[in-house]
Design a protein around this motif. Structure first.
Motif, PDB file in Angstrom:
ATOM      1  N   LEU A 258       0.581   5.074   9.071  1.00  0.00           N
ATOM      2  CA  LEU A 258      -0.299   4.159   9.803  1.00  0.00           C
ATOM      3  C   LEU A 258      -0.606   2.893   9.022  1.00  0.00           C
ATOM      4  N   ASP A 259      -0.665   2.974   7.707  1.00  0.00           N
ATOM      5  CA  ASP A 259      -0.891   1.770   6.907  1.00  0.00           C
ATOM      6  C   ASP A 259       0.275   0.798   7.034  1.00  0.00           C
TER       7      ASP A 259
ATOM      8  N   ALA B 181       0.272  -0.916  10.539  1.00  0.00           N
ATOM      9  CA  ALA B 181      -0.759  -1.963  10.563  1.00  0.00           C
ATOM     10  C   ALA B 181      -0.282  -3.191   9.797  1.00  0.00           C
TER      11      ALA B 181
ATOM     12  N   PRO C 154      -3.484  -0.744  16.098  1.00  0.00           N
ATOM     13  CA  PRO C 154      -3.684   0.704  15.935  1.00  0.00           C
ATOM     14  C   PRO C 154      -3.655   1.481  17.251  1.00  0.00           C
ATOM     15  N   GLU C 155      -4.135   0.880  18.324  1.00  0.00           N
ATOM     16  CA  GLU C 155      -4.134   1.570  19.613  1.00  0.00           C
ATOM     17  C   GLU C 155      -2.725   1.703  20.208  1.00  0.00           C
TER      18      GLU C 155
END
Length: 130
Positions: A111-112, A115, A121-122
């Motif tokens: 996830l990092d 981003a 994020p959604e």
């Protein structure tokens, strides 16, 4: 852009390509899925050959295209080369890096990294890194 998304380009290699392709193949003959997909096109980009990138983007309108990057680590060299190429195309066509948050999605455990790439994020379908 607020326009209806009609085209999807899935970027991945190995299992990150085969999984989505298998799901697509399984659903394309299902009557309800076929009806829901009417008027939409799905393309896969699983090769680092620049000609394949051009073929995947051929005749697409950036304003109605969604790009899905499938990569557990979001670091696979071939996948990220293709993702960066398509990202550059979207920015060039739409005129702003802000388009990435609206026209990119990802399936990843990193996830990092998603981003840092600019994906909202959604728009990330996270899963655990096993």
């Amino acid at each position: 852009t607020g326009k209806k998304l009609t085209d999807v380009v899935v970027i991945g290699i190995g299992g990150s390509f085969l999984g989505p392709e298998f799901v697509h193949e399984a659903l394309r003959t299902h009557p309800e899925a076929a009806q829901a997909a009417e008027g939409r096109r799905l393309r896969f980009l699983a090769n680092v050959d620049p000609i394949d990138v051009n073929r995947a983007l051929d005749r697409l309108k950036a304003e109605t295209t969604l790009v899905v990057v499938v990569s557990k680590t979001f670091a696979t060299a071939e996948t990220m080369l293709n993702a960066r190429s398509v990202k550059a195309w979207l920015i060039r066509e739409l005129g702003t890096p802000a388009c990435i948050s609206k026209h990119f999605a990802a399936c990843s455990s990193a996830l990092d990294q998603t981003a840092a790439f600019g994906i909202a994020p959604e728009n990330v379908f996270g899963f655990w890194d096993w």
